[in-house]
Design an enzyme around this catalytic site. Structure first.
Site, short mmCIF file in Angstrom:
data_model
loop_
_atom_site.label_atom_id
_atom_site.label_comp_id
_atom_site.label_asym_id
_atom_site.label_seq_id
_atom_site.Cartn_x
_atom_site.Cartn_y
_atom_site.Cartn_z
N THR A 7 19.40 -43.58 -9.68
CA THR A 7 19.46 -43.55 -11.08
C THR A 7 20.23 -44.59 -11.64
O THR A 7 20.76 -45.58 -11.05
CB THR A 7 20.09 -42.40 -11.54
N LYS A 39 21.90 -36.22 -16.45
CA LYS A 39 22.76 -36.80 -15.26
C LYS A 39 24.12 -36.84 -15.84
O LYS A 39 25.05 -37.56 -15.14
CB LYS A 39 22.26 -38.06 -14.52
N GLY A 51 29.15 -38.89 -15.56
CA GLY A 51 27.76 -39.09 -15.27
C GLY A 51 27.98 -39.42 -13.60
O GLY A 51 28.79 -39.96 -13.15
N SER A 130 21.25 -47.34 -8.58
CA SER A 130 20.46 -48.51 -8.29
C SER A 130 20.20 -49.42 -9.46
O SER A 130 20.12 -50.65 -9.13
CB SER A 130 19.05 -47.79 -7.92
#
Length: 177
Positions: A7, A39, A51, A130
């Site tokens: 994410t 998230k 988050g 990522s």
């Protein structure tokens, strides 16, 4: 710290506002399983934004533990983060959790990692996951070269990351304090 192929989460502090956002993509290996996941959460009666990047089940466990620490330490973000970091690093079960947390209140933005790190960025920008490096670069450029608000910078940074990182999509959710 590991880069998660999971994410992108970005937080930006500008003026008296902090914004935290994330994309909605959930991947399993190289397959998109869901594109509208949430998230980020509001904790401590809405006074803290959090988050995660990493495994969803691990992140939910960490959200619950962090919310417990916030309750235990009267919503003191620093103290709750340090205590979670210590517990995360030393507890056999928690040590195996595969996630990072970005947490913010009106005064601070912190990154919490499983190896015990609690990091407050110098520039008020956190980006994890990522697509984190792409969102971080975009947020820093937008912060210094545009009059955009914190919320606008987070949203645009996540959209830029989504255009580069295959583990990030353009279903963006942003919360502000």
């Amino acid at each position: 710290m590991d880069t998660f192929h999971a994410t992108t989460v970005c937080a930006v502090r500008k003026g008296d506002t902090v914004a935290l956002g994330a994309d909605g993509q959930v991947t399993l290996g190289n397959t998109i399983m869901k594109s509208t996941a949430s998230k980020i959460r509001r904790l401590a009666d809405g006074r803290v934004l959090a988050g995660f990047a990493g495994s969803v089940s691990d992140a939910i466990s960490l959200f619950e533990r962090f919310e417990g620490k916030l309750s235990q330490f009267s919503s003191n973000l620093s103290r709750a983060a340090v205590e979670l970091g210590k517990e995360w690093r030393t507890d056999k079960y928690l040590r195996n959790l595969d996630a990072l947390l970005a947490v913010c209140d009106k005064e601070q933005s912190l990154l919490i990692a499983g190896s015990g790190e609690v990091i407050e960025p110098d520039d008020g920008i956190i980006a994890i996951g990522s697509g984190g490096p792409f969102a971080l670069a975009a947020a820093r450029a937008l912060m210094h070269h545009t009059p955009m608000t914190a919320e606008e910078i987070v949203r645009e940074s996540l959209l830029i990351a989504a255009g580069i990182c295959i583990y990030t999509n353009d279903h963006i959710r942003v919360e502000t304090l």
